[in-house]
Enzyme design. Structure first.
Site, PDB file in Angstrom:
ATOM      1  CE  LYS A 189       1.679  -1.365   2.634  1.00  0.00           C
ATOM      2  NZ  LYS A 189       0.611  -2.150   2.031  1.00  0.00           N
TER       3      LYS A 189
HETATM    4  C1  E4P Z   1      -0.760  -4.798   3.610  1.00  0.00           C
HETATM    5  O1  E4P Z   1      -0.238  -3.733   3.822  1.00  0.00           O
HETATM    6  C2  E4P Z   1      -1.329  -5.202   2.307  1.00  0.00           C
HETATM    7  O2  E4P Z   1      -1.999  -4.109   1.740  1.00  0.00           O
HETATM    8  C3  E4P Z   1      -2.352  -6.300   2.420  1.00  0.00           C
HETATM    9  O3  E4P Z   1      -2.486  -6.760   3.723  1.00  0.00           O
HETATM   10  C4  E4P Z   1      -2.258  -7.354   1.376  1.00  0.00           C
HETATM   11  O4  E4P Z   1      -3.247  -8.316   1.598  1.00  0.00           O
HETATM   12  P1  E4P Z   1      -3.747  -9.379   0.504  1.00  0.00           P
HETATM   13  O5  E4P Z   1      -2.845 -10.561   0.579  1.00  0.00           O
HETATM   14  O6  E4P Z   1      -5.133  -9.707   0.941  1.00  0.00           O
HETATM   15  O7  E4P Z   1      -3.697  -8.677  -0.829  1.00  0.00           O
END
Ligand code: E4P
Length: 221
Positions: A87
């Site tokens: 990521k």
């Molecule tokens: C995606 O890759 C993220 O880990 C995730 O969807 C973030 O979600 P949140 O807004 O619930 O923290």
């Protein structure tokens, strides 16, 4: 549509994988941190176990913000398992890191995407996946799904091969809407996956079938 699970909790991942509909996993420092606190295990051991449970991309994220640091951390994470996808934050340094990861054959997921321009830049940089965070946009009073729709149109217009991951999903309706506009992937928290199975008429129907069968059994020879 591909289903990823948005968690680092290995018990949840194991259970979701046993359902036979899981194609990948996304984690982030918050989710992995939660699992470290829960299990007192090393992050690399948790990520390795996740990769052994699910045969698909497993997104892992470092905490560096400069291109050199992102690449260094990403290379270490990628050594854990061939399915690790790095990521990368949606920043200029993140985009520089994507170019390097591509030359190393390491897959990337551009995270924290909140606009179509950001998605366009990430696609041009050659990201494999890009993740608009729709729940966080909805929370801020903007339509997350409208952004997903725009990004899909943009990707199609120029035949980019980046795959869109609908991220920050809060409820089952997000998945329905994403499927109707043709999003490639949804990364879904475990509690939402469980909710997607539920319908009161299914439960009522099962109850009635069992009751009717019990009554009929009395007449069996
Ligand atoms: C995606 O890759 C993220 O880990 C995730 O969807 C973030 O979600 P949140 O807004 O619930 O923290």
């Amino acid at each position: 549509m591909k289903f990823f699970i948005d968690t680092a909790n290995v018990d949840e991942i194991r259970e979701a994988a046993s359902l036979g509909v899981l194609d990948g996993v996304t984690t982030n420092p918050t989710l992995l941190g939660r699992e470290i606190e829960r299990t007192h295990r090393r992050p690399e051991d948790i990520l390795r176990e996740i990769c052994e449970i699910v045969n698909g991309p497993v997104s892992a994220e470092g905490v560096s913000l400069d291109a050199e640091g992102i690449v260094k951390e990403g290379k270490e994470l990628a050594k854990i398992h061939k399915n690790i996808c790095i990521k990368v934050p949606m920043t200029p340094d993140g985009m520089k890191a994507i170019r390097k990861f591509r030359s190393l054959g390491i897959t990337t997921n551009t995270t924290l995407v909140f606009s179509c321009n950001q998605a366009l830049i990430a696609a041009k940089a050659g990201t494999n996946y890009l993740s608009p965070f729709i729940g966080r946009l909805d929370d801020a009073g903007h339509s997350g799904m409208e952004l997903v729709d725009q990004i899909l149109t943009m990707l199609e217009n120029y035949e980019f091969d980046s795959q869109l991951i609908v991220a920050s999903i809060r409820h089952p309706l997000h998945v329905v809407e994403a499927s109707l506009i043709g999003a490639h992937i949804c990364t879904i928290p475990f509690k939402v996956i469980k909710l997607m199975f539920k319908h009161p008429l299914t439960d009522q129907g099962i109850k009635r079938f069992l009751e009717d069968w019990e009554r009929a059994k009395k007449f069996k020879k």
